[in-house]
Scaffold this motif. Structure first.
Motif, PDB file in Angstrom:
ATOM      1  N   ILE A  49       0.743  -1.370   0.004  1.00 10.43           N
ATOM      2  CA  ILE A  49       0.086  -0.001  -0.110  1.00 10.43           C
ATOM      3  C   ILE A  49       1.021   1.371   0.062  1.00 10.43           C
TER       4      ILE A  49
ATOM      5  N   LEU B  44      -8.512  -3.240  -3.606  1.00 12.42           N
ATOM      6  CA  LEU B  44      -8.707  -3.155  -2.016  1.00 12.42           C
ATOM      7  C   LEU B  44      -9.407  -4.199  -1.438  1.00 12.42           C
TER       8      LEU B  44
ATOM      9  N   PHE C 155      -5.637   2.213   3.320  1.00 11.82           N
ATOM     10  CA  PHE C 155      -5.260   3.010   2.203  1.00 11.82           C
ATOM     11  C   PHE C 155      -5.552   4.494   2.385  1.00 11.82           C
TER      12      PHE C 155
END
Length: 132
Positions: free
Chosen positions: A40, A63, A115
């Motif tokens: 990430i 994701l 994220f």
């Protein structure tokens, strides 16, 4: 049409292969969760995918896959079963891993938060905290 729980199994395997081919550890070990954080960090800044990078296209799917991988890693370690409502428009985000002790965790939501918010939502730390 597959169910969300079927998608979790297939997408976690898919992303593990993709991560391994890009040089990240993705063997469903607790230690591999460090590489989810690294992936990430390598592919986004401040909740924005790097332009032209791996996360630049298909962000939601990727994701979800990363969250499925995190959840499957924790399920392999601690046991548990996935619950998801296929009729819920946000069912993929709200998929829940129910642990043997009755605890509920939301790995896909955790990856999305990682994220968006960065290190404060560490996946590695999350992995160490679950089940303890």
């Amino acid at each position: 049409m597959s169910s969300i729980t079927d998608d979790i199994a297939s997408m976690s395997a898919w992303v593990a292969k993709a991560l391994e081919s890009s040089g990240y550890r993705a063997d469903f070990s607790i230690e591999s969760l460090n590489d989810i954080d690294r992936f990430i960090d390598d592919n986004s800044v401040n909740g924005v995918a790097n332009p032209g990078g791996i996360l630049a296209e298909g962000l939601g799917k990727k994701l979800f896959a990363l969250g499925a991988y995190v959840g499957e890693t924790l399920r392999h370690r601690h046991g548990g079963t996935w619950q998801a409502d296929d009729s819920d428009p946000a069912g993929e985000i709200n998929a829940t891993l129910v642990l043997p002790d009755g605890g509920h965790i939301w790995p896909i939501q955790r990856v999305i938060n990682r994220f968006k918010r960065g290190d404060e939502e560490s996946i590695a730390v999350y992995g160490l905290m679950v089940g303890n």
